[in-house]
Design a protein around this motif. Structure first.
Motif, PDB file in Angstrom:
ATOM      1  N   GLN A 214       0.819  -1.207   0.000  1.00 45.32           N
ATOM      2  CA  GLN A 214       0.000   0.000   0.000  1.00 45.32           C
ATOM      3  C   GLN A 214       0.852   1.255   0.000  1.00 45.32           C
ATOM      4  OE1 GLN A 214      -2.626  -0.276   3.345  1.00 45.32           O
ATOM      5  NE2 GLN A 214      -3.786  -2.005   2.535  1.00 45.32           N
ATOM      6  N   LEU A 215       1.971   1.250   0.739  1.00 43.68           N
ATOM      7  CA  LEU A 215       2.873   2.394   0.759  1.00 43.68           C
ATOM      8  C   LEU A 215       3.470   2.635  -0.620  1.00 43.68           C
ATOM      9  CD1 LEU A 215       4.325   4.566   2.417  1.00 43.68           C
ATOM     10  CD2 LEU A 215       6.084   2.877   2.957  1.00 43.68           C
ATOM     11  N   ARG A 216       3.836   1.542  -1.326  1.00 49.97           N
ATOM     12  CA  ARG A 216       4.404   1.695  -2.662  1.00 49.97           C
ATOM     13  C   ARG A 216       3.369   2.291  -3.625  1.00 49.97           C
ATOM     14  NH1 ARG A 216       4.186  -0.575  -7.314  1.00 49.97           N
ATOM     15  NH2 ARG A 216       2.690  -2.150  -6.603  1.00 49.97           N
ATOM     16  N   ARG A 217       2.137   1.838  -3.525  1.00 53.18           N
ATOM     17  CA  ARG A 217       1.091   2.385  -4.403  1.00 53.18           C
ATOM     18  C   ARG A 217       0.831   3.848  -4.091  1.00 53.18           C
ATOM     19  NH1 ARG A 217      -3.419  -2.533  -4.149  1.00 53.18           N
ATOM     20  NH2 ARG A 217      -2.118  -4.142  -5.157  1.00 53.18           N
ATOM     21  N   LYS A 219       3.017   6.058  -2.953  1.00 53.48           N
ATOM     22  CA  LYS A 219       4.100   6.856  -3.515  1.00 53.48           C
ATOM     23  C   LYS A 219       3.945   6.997  -5.027  1.00 53.48           C
ATOM     24  CE  LYS A 219       7.564   5.797   0.030  1.00 53.48           C
ATOM     25  NZ  LYS A 219       8.882   5.160   0.305  1.00 53.48           N
ATOM     26  N   ALA A 220       3.537   5.927  -5.702  1.00 54.27           N
ATOM     27  CA  ALA A 220       3.339   6.005  -7.148  1.00 54.27           C
ATOM     28  C   ALA A 220       2.230   6.999  -7.493  1.00 54.27           C
ATOM     29  CB  ALA A 220       2.998   4.622  -7.702  1.00 54.27           C
ATOM     30  N   ALA A 221       1.155   7.019  -6.672  1.00 54.95           N
ATOM     31  CA  ALA A 221       0.066   7.978  -6.923  1.00 54.95           C
ATOM     32  C   ALA A 221       0.539   9.415  -6.719  1.00 54.95           C
ATOM     33  CB  ALA A 221      -1.115   7.674  -5.998  1.00 54.95           C
ATOM     34  N   ASP A 222       1.413   9.656  -5.693  1.00 52.81           N
ATOM     35  CA  ASP A 222       1.951  11.000  -5.474  1.00 52.81           C
ATOM     36  C   ASP A 222       2.789  11.443  -6.661  1.00 52.81           C
ATOM     37  OD1 ASP A 222       0.722  11.110  -3.079  1.00 52.81           O
ATOM     38  OD2 ASP A 222       2.483  10.487  -1.899  1.00 52.81           O
ATOM     39  N   GLU A 223       3.605  10.546  -7.216  1.00 52.75           N
ATOM     40  CA  GLU A 223       4.408  10.906  -8.377  1.00 52.75           C
ATOM     41  C   GLU A 223       3.528  11.226  -9.575  1.00 52.75           C
ATOM     42  OE1 GLU A 223       7.007   7.634  -8.971  1.00 52.75           O
ATOM     43  OE2 GLU A 223       8.220   8.015  -7.164  1.00 52.75           O
ATOM     44  N   GLU A 224       2.437  10.475  -9.777  1.00 53.68           N
ATOM     45  CA  GLU A 224       1.533  10.739 -10.885  1.00 53.68           C
ATOM     46  C   GLU A 224       0.861  12.103 -10.723  1.00 53.68           C
ATOM     47  OE1 GLU A 224      -0.405  10.391 -14.396  1.00 53.68           O
ATOM     48  OE2 GLU A 224       1.224   9.148 -13.599  1.00 53.68           O
ATOM     49  N   ARG A 225       0.444  12.462  -9.486  1.00 57.04           N
ATOM     50  CA  ARG A 225      -0.147  13.779  -9.260  1.00 57.04           C
ATOM     51  C   ARG A 225       0.853  14.889  -9.531  1.00 57.04           C
ATOM     52  NH1 ARG A 225      -2.894  11.077  -4.980  1.00 57.04           N
ATOM     53  NH2 ARG A 225      -1.208  11.555  -3.536  1.00 57.04           N
ATOM     54  N   SER A 226       2.126  14.686  -9.172  1.00 57.13           N
ATOM     55  CA  SER A 226       3.151  15.690  -9.444  1.00 57.13           C
ATOM     56  C   SER A 226       3.336  15.901 -10.938  1.00 57.13           C
ATOM     57  CB  SER A 226       4.475  15.264  -8.791  1.00 57.13           C
ATOM     58  OG  SER A 226       5.499  16.190  -9.082  1.00 57.13           O
ATOM     59  N   ARG A 227       3.344  14.789 -11.713  1.00 62.96           N
ATOM     60  CA  ARG A 227       3.473  14.930 -13.164  1.00 62.96           C
ATOM     61  C   ARG A 227       2.247  15.640 -13.755  1.00 62.96           C
ATOM     62  NH1 ARG A 227       5.759   9.666 -12.576  1.00 62.96           N
ATOM     63  NH2 ARG A 227       3.731   8.702 -12.966  1.00 62.96           N
TER      64      ARG A 227
END
Length: 432
Positions: A214-217, A219-227
């Motif tokens: 869940q933590l990995r997912r 972080k991936a969602a945060d990176e997608e929001r930043s992009r």
């Protein structure tokens, strides 16, 4: 308004609640840029002060002389003892079994003692009351028949006492046996309960792996929001260039240009625009009152509108004396949503804000609503934290977004104005 927020590094919670997710993201991005700028400025000042001898250089802390000494075994290595693996140690499983069994036995013993105290009190009371009742009956009969042989009565009383004592002992033995059986049963139940809890503790490793996933997912969602935010900023800059080519804006917003851009720079920008040139700037009204930092009451908002907005023809249709159908007075968010409830997607209205010196554009979505703050505290009109364009009048802002979307992510396009429903209209106080 944005300059004041960046100066104080604080935004009122009520004002923050009025912003959309995109507006909040851009505002926090600008506040972070301001923090980095201040930090770099302070670092440069401290370096300059040390170079000029105004501040002594930082002294490194002395190395501590504390240390740790390990206990060594017979082989000269660090002595290590693992429970259950040393000479004479019981295996961990056996120790665990013994501890669980002992805990179960002690718990059952305490419960059995409590039960026996209650049982013993019941037995004692039962036979004490029975003996008293029997003695009373014997005395009554003795006095009734006027028995002269008191010795016989005494013998009879002793015989009855022994009989009751024998029955009491039998009752006690049965009670003790019952409590003992209950104690053994309770010990078995507690043992299996504790054993089951021990087995369930082995599932913690599986739960930890799920938490890491869940933590990995996340972080991936945060990176997608930043992009996505980066793509939105690039799209805003593209819209700014398109607006300049059309000649419909008064200048670029200070949110995406250097803070403090002067009017002379805007004049030079207009000098290079194609076509007949921008419309002549409106005369800035001379303020005859001191405006507070933010609206404090409806009376103050009405005065602000009459003193500063009426001379700029805010709320009027272009080149007419008619009030625009989309313009509303000081109404709440709930009232605006009630007016837009039965309208289709793209319907909109503009209401005077009670949070900032400006307005709120309420927009009807297919499912729900959006509210955008319009900053009118300066000499122009622009969306707070969303649209990078400045507009000379409020009507210019509305007409511009009838052709250009407000945000890239939402694709909001102003289509159908939402007019008045009641009489007198909700803006009558502003034009009295």
């Amino acid at each position: 308004m944005l300059q004041q927020i960046l100066h104080d590094m604080y935004i009122d919670p009520e004002l923050l609640a009025e912003l959309s997710d995109v507006q909040k993201h851009i505002l926090f991005y600008k506040m972070r840029e301001e923090q980095l700028r201040r930090w770099r400025e302070r670092e440069a000042w401290e370096a300059l002060a040390q170079a000029e001898g105004l501040r002594p250089p930082k002294v490194k802390r002395a190395v501590s002389d504390k240390h740790i000494q390990w206990l060594l075994g017979a082989d000269g290595e660090v002595w290590v003892w693992i429970m259950g693996e040393g000479p004479g140690d019981k295996p961990y499983e056996e120790i665990s079994e013994e501890l669980i069994a002992e805990r179960a036995r002690l718990q059952a013993q305490r419960e059995a003692e409590e039960l026996w105290r209650q049982k013993e009190a019941e037995i004692t009371k039962k036979f004490r009351d029975a003996l008293a009742n029997e003695k009373a009956r014997i005395l009554a009969e003795k006095w009734k028949v006027e028995m002269e042989d008191r010795k016989a009565a005494k013998v009879l009383e002793e015989r009855i006492r022994e009989e009751f004592k024998r029955k009491e002992e039998e009752e006690r033995k049965r009670g003790e046996e019952q409590i003992r059986l209950q104690e053994e049963q309770r010990a078995k139940e507690l043992y299996w309960t504790l054993k089951q809890a021990q087995l369930q503790s082995g599932t913690s490793e599986h739960e930890e792996r799920e938490w890491e996933e869940q933590l990995r997912r996340s972080k991936a969602a945060d990176e997608e929001r930043s992009r996505g935010a980066q793509r939105a900023r690039d799209e805003y800059r593209r819209h700014s260039l398109r607006a300049i080519q059309k000649g419909t804006v008064a200048g670029l917003s200070s949110m995406f240009q250097e803070l403090g851009q002067s009017h002379e720079q805007e004049a030079r920008l207009y000098h290079h625009l194609p076509g007949p040139g921008p419309p002549p700037p409106l005369a800035i009204p001379v303020r005859t009152w001191e405006r507070p930092l933010r609206p404090v009451s409806r009376e103050v908002i009405v005065r602000w509108f009459k003193e500063e907005q009426l001379p700029r023809r805010a709320g009027f249709e272009r080149n007419t004396k008619s009030i625009a159908p989309w313009f509303h007075g000081i109404i709440s968010r709930e009232d605006a949503e009630d007016l837009l409830e039965n309208m289709t997607e793209g319907a909109f209205l503009v209401r005077v804000s009670e949070k900032i010196w400006g307005y709120t554009l309420s927009y009807r979505l297919q499912k729900g609503f959006k509210h955008f703050l319009v900053d009118a505290s300066g000499d122009f009109y622009s969306f707070l934290g969303v649209d990078p364009n400045r507009h000379a009048t409020l009507t210019d802002l509305i007409d511009f977004h009838k052709e250009e979307i407000i945000t890239v992510s939402g694709g909001e396009l102003l289509q159908e104005p939402c007019g008045q429903r009641d009489s007198p209209p909700d803006y009558h106080l502003l034009f009295e």
